[in-house]
Motif scaffolding. Structure first.
Motif, short mmCIF file in Angstrom:
data_model
loop_
_atom_site.label_atom_id
_atom_site.label_comp_id
_atom_site.label_asym_id
_atom_site.label_seq_id
_atom_site.Cartn_x
_atom_site.Cartn_y
_atom_site.Cartn_z
N MET A 1 -1.41 0.86 -10.85
CA MET A 1 -2.22 1.78 -10.09
C MET A 1 -2.02 1.50 -8.61
O MET A 1 -2.43 0.46 -8.10
CB MET A 1 -3.69 1.62 -10.48
CG MET A 1 -4.62 2.44 -9.67
SD MET A 1 -6.32 2.29 -10.22
CE MET A 1 -6.93 1.12 -9.03
N ILE A 2 -1.37 2.41 -7.93
CA ILE A 2 -1.17 2.27 -6.49
C ILE A 2 -2.29 3.01 -5.77
O ILE A 2 -2.70 4.08 -6.18
CB ILE A 2 0.22 2.78 -6.05
CG1 ILE A 2 0.46 2.51 -4.58
CG2 ILE A 2 0.40 4.23 -6.39
CD1 ILE A 2 1.87 2.77 -4.12
N TYR A 3 -2.83 2.39 -4.74
CA TYR A 3 -3.83 3.06 -3.93
C TYR A 3 -3.68 2.63 -2.49
O TYR A 3 -3.00 1.65 -2.18
CB TYR A 3 -5.25 2.82 -4.44
CG TYR A 3 -5.77 1.42 -4.32
CD1 TYR A 3 -6.38 0.99 -3.15
CD2 TYR A 3 -5.66 0.52 -5.37
CE1 TYR A 3 -6.88 -0.30 -3.03
CE2 TYR A 3 -6.15 -0.77 -5.26
CZ TYR A 3 -6.76 -1.17 -4.09
OH TYR A 3 -7.24 -2.44 -3.97
N ALA A 4 -4.31 3.40 -1.61
CA ALA A 4 -4.23 3.11 -0.18
C ALA A 4 -5.59 3.38 0.45
O ALA A 4 -6.39 4.15 -0.07
CB ALA A 4 -3.16 3.96 0.48
N ILE A 5 -5.81 2.74 1.57
CA ILE A 5 -6.97 3.04 2.39
C ILE A 5 -6.42 3.59 3.70
O ILE A 5 -5.62 2.93 4.38
CB ILE A 5 -7.84 1.80 2.63
CG1 ILE A 5 -8.40 1.31 1.30
CG2 ILE A 5 -8.97 2.12 3.60
CD1 ILE A 5 -9.20 0.03 1.38
N THR A 46 1.55 -5.18 -7.45
CA THR A 46 2.05 -6.54 -7.32
C THR A 46 1.82 -7.13 -5.93
O THR A 46 1.67 -8.33 -5.78
CB THR A 46 3.57 -6.58 -7.60
OG1 THR A 46 4.22 -5.66 -6.71
CG2 THR A 46 3.85 -6.17 -9.03
N GLU A 47 1.79 -6.25 -4.92
CA GLU A 47 1.65 -6.71 -3.56
C GLU A 47 0.54 -5.94 -2.84
O GLU A 47 0.27 -4.79 -3.16
CB GLU A 47 2.95 -6.50 -2.78
CG GLU A 47 4.11 -7.31 -3.30
CD GLU A 47 5.37 -7.00 -2.51
OE1 GLU A 47 5.84 -7.93 -1.82
OE2 GLU A 47 5.83 -5.86 -2.57
N VAL A 48 -0.04 -6.59 -1.86
CA VAL A 48 -1.03 -5.95 -1.00
C VAL A 48 -0.51 -6.05 0.43
O VAL A 48 -0.19 -7.14 0.91
CB VAL A 48 -2.42 -6.63 -1.12
CG1 VAL A 48 -3.39 -6.02 -0.14
CG2 VAL A 48 -2.94 -6.52 -2.53
#
Length: 107
Positions: A1-5, A46-48
């Motif tokens: 699940m990819i998400y962004a702010i 996997t990464e932030v």
């Protein structure tokens, strides 16, 4: 699940691809593709990635679905003992955008 702010219209919004969000009205016609520039954070399972304050290597595209108005807010002002009462209403102009892609561009 990819998400962004992202930061859009003065607010920070948590977004995902395939979902739609209501933001303050932007100057784009319904059906136009827009690019959201101010990305604060990306989580890619996997990464932030955290921007300082923004990330430069991110492409977020969205499609303007329609323009609408928000729910009505009632503003009531009163001065006691002066017989002054004022009742107003406000409906915010909004744009509904559909987030299509969130991509991380490798430099």
């Amino acid at each position: 699940m990819i998400y962004a702010i992202i930061e859009a219209s003065g607010k920070q919004i948590w977004i995902q691809p395939g979902c739609f969000y209501d933001i303050n009205k932007i100057d784009a016609k319904p059906g136009e593709i827009i690019k959201l520039e101010k990305t604060l954070l990306i989580n890619n399972n996997t990464e932030v990635f955290i921007g300082q304050p923004y990330l430069n290597n991110v492409n977020i595209t969205g499609k303007v679905l329609k323009h609408l108005r928000g729910r009505k807010i009632t503003i009531f002002k009163m001065k006691p003992k002066k017989n002054i009462r004022q009742k107003n209403g406000h409906r915010q102009e909004l744009s509904r955008i559909l987030i299509q892609t969130i991509e991380i561009v490798n430099n």
